[in-house]
Scaffold this active site. Structure first.
Site, PDB file in Angstrom:
ATOM      1  N   HIS A  74       0.841  -1.197   0.000  1.00  0.00           N
ATOM      2  CA  HIS A  74       0.000   0.000   0.000  1.00  0.00           C
ATOM      3  C   HIS A  74       0.875   1.245   0.000  1.00  0.00           C
ATOM      4  O   HIS A  74       1.805   1.368   0.816  1.00  0.00           O
ATOM      5  CB  HIS A  74      -0.927   0.027   1.220  1.00  0.00           C
ATOM      6  CG  HIS A  74      -1.791   1.251   1.272  1.00  0.00           C
ATOM      7  ND1 HIS A  74      -2.789   1.482   0.355  1.00  0.00           N
ATOM      8  CD2 HIS A  74      -1.787   2.331   2.102  1.00  0.00           C
ATOM      9  CE1 HIS A  74      -3.375   2.635   0.632  1.00  0.00           C
ATOM     10  NE2 HIS A  74      -2.770   3.172   1.683  1.00  0.00           N
ATOM     11  N   SER A  75       0.603   2.170  -0.917  1.00  0.00           N
ATOM     12  CA  SER A  75       1.304   3.443  -1.012  1.00  0.00           C
ATOM     13  C   SER A  75       2.802   3.199  -1.212  1.00  0.00           C
ATOM     14  O   SER A  75       3.203   2.638  -2.221  1.00  0.00           O
ATOM     15  CB  SER A  75       0.996   4.284   0.231  1.00  0.00           C
ATOM     16  OG  SER A  75       1.315   5.641   0.035  1.00  0.00           O
ATOM     17  N   MET A  76       3.636   3.581  -0.271  1.00  0.00           N
ATOM     18  CA  MET A  76       5.064   3.317  -0.397  1.00  0.00           C
ATOM     19  C   MET A  76       5.318   1.830  -0.652  1.00  0.00           C
ATOM     20  O   MET A  76       6.218   1.458  -1.422  1.00  0.00           O
ATOM     21  CB  MET A  76       5.803   3.743   0.870  1.00  0.00           C
ATOM     22  CG  MET A  76       7.303   3.472   0.847  1.00  0.00           C
ATOM     23  SD  MET A  76       8.178   3.908   2.374  1.00  0.00           S
ATOM     24  CE  MET A  76       7.762   2.489   3.405  1.00  0.00           C
TER      25      MET A  76
END
Length: 237
Positions: A74-76
């Site tokens: 998720h995200s990074m």
């Protein structure tokens, strides 16, 4: 199979607490613990996405063993998942699936962002807007002082990331996002498909950047369905 989970900026392996119960017994959930947090708090956080991926390739490859495996980030964590997928593919050990959540495709990452260079007050304000860190942590000076340096290091790793063009992957990509994420427009998520010759699926959920807080059950169900599709396992098996 094994599912390696890669957390968002400022988080740790505990972000995936409870996932094993949701995923079920036939898929082993393995949250990666990055340096600078939780059980690895004494280690300095890594400020380079490329270096972090290089450091993880060998231990993750060994942990995967001979069974099929996949990534969810998720995200990074999605950006890191792509870099790991690319490196493991080059080593002849590609994952079955890359699950990328809440993240603009790597080739669209903008080097112009400089959130990590904001003052402490401005940086804190930005983190509050993302609505992914409990207010009881951000409002507690002692906890906040522990968290913000790690967050800033993670933002440095993301915002200094430079995409390098490589041959397309042969790994399927499942892309997930929130329909109200201000930093990751839903109409840009399909761009992940340009990175692979395999299939790409995009699923949008109600919510912002941390839509998965309220949509976790639906997200995990969708992810498991994609994992089973790659394994050729009927849903419900």
């Amino acid at each position: 199979m094994r599912l390696f989970c890669l957390h968002h900026a400022g988080a740790g392996a505990s972000a995936f607490r409870g996932w094993q119960e949701l995923v079920g017994p036939r898929i082993e959930v393995i949250p990666a613990q990055l340096p600078g947090r939780e059980a690895r708090f004494a280690e300095p956080a890594e400020r380079s996405m490329a270096t972090l991926a290089e450091r993880l390739v060998e231990p993750l490859g060994e942990r995967a063993g001979s069974v099929p495996f996949a990534f969810f980030g998720h995200s990074m964590g999605a950006l890191l998942g792509y870099e790991l997928t690319r490196r493991l593919t080059a080593l002849g050990r590609p994952p079955l699936l890359l699950g990328a959540s809440g993240c603009v495709a790597p080739q669209l990452q903008s080097p112009e962002h400089d959130v990590h260079g904001l003052s402490d007050d401005e940086f804190l304000q930005h983190i509050r807007k993302l609505d992914g860190t409990p207010s009881e942590i951000l409002d507690n000076p002692s906890l906040r002082d522990l968290l913000l340096p790690v967050l800033r290091d993670d933002f440095i790793a993301c915002e200094t990331y430079v995409y390098e063009e490589h041959p397309p992957l042969g790994t399927a990509i499942a892309v997930f996002g929130g329909d109200a994420d201000p930093g990751v427009p839903a109409d840009q998520l399909a761009s992940w498909g340009h990175l692979t010759e395999a299939r790409t699926v995009v699923k949008i959920f109600p919510g912002g950047h941390f839509y998965l807080a309220d949509q976790l059950g639906a997200l995990v169900s969708a992810l498991v369905a994609e994992l089973r599709a790659e394994l050729g396992t009927p849903t419900g098996s």
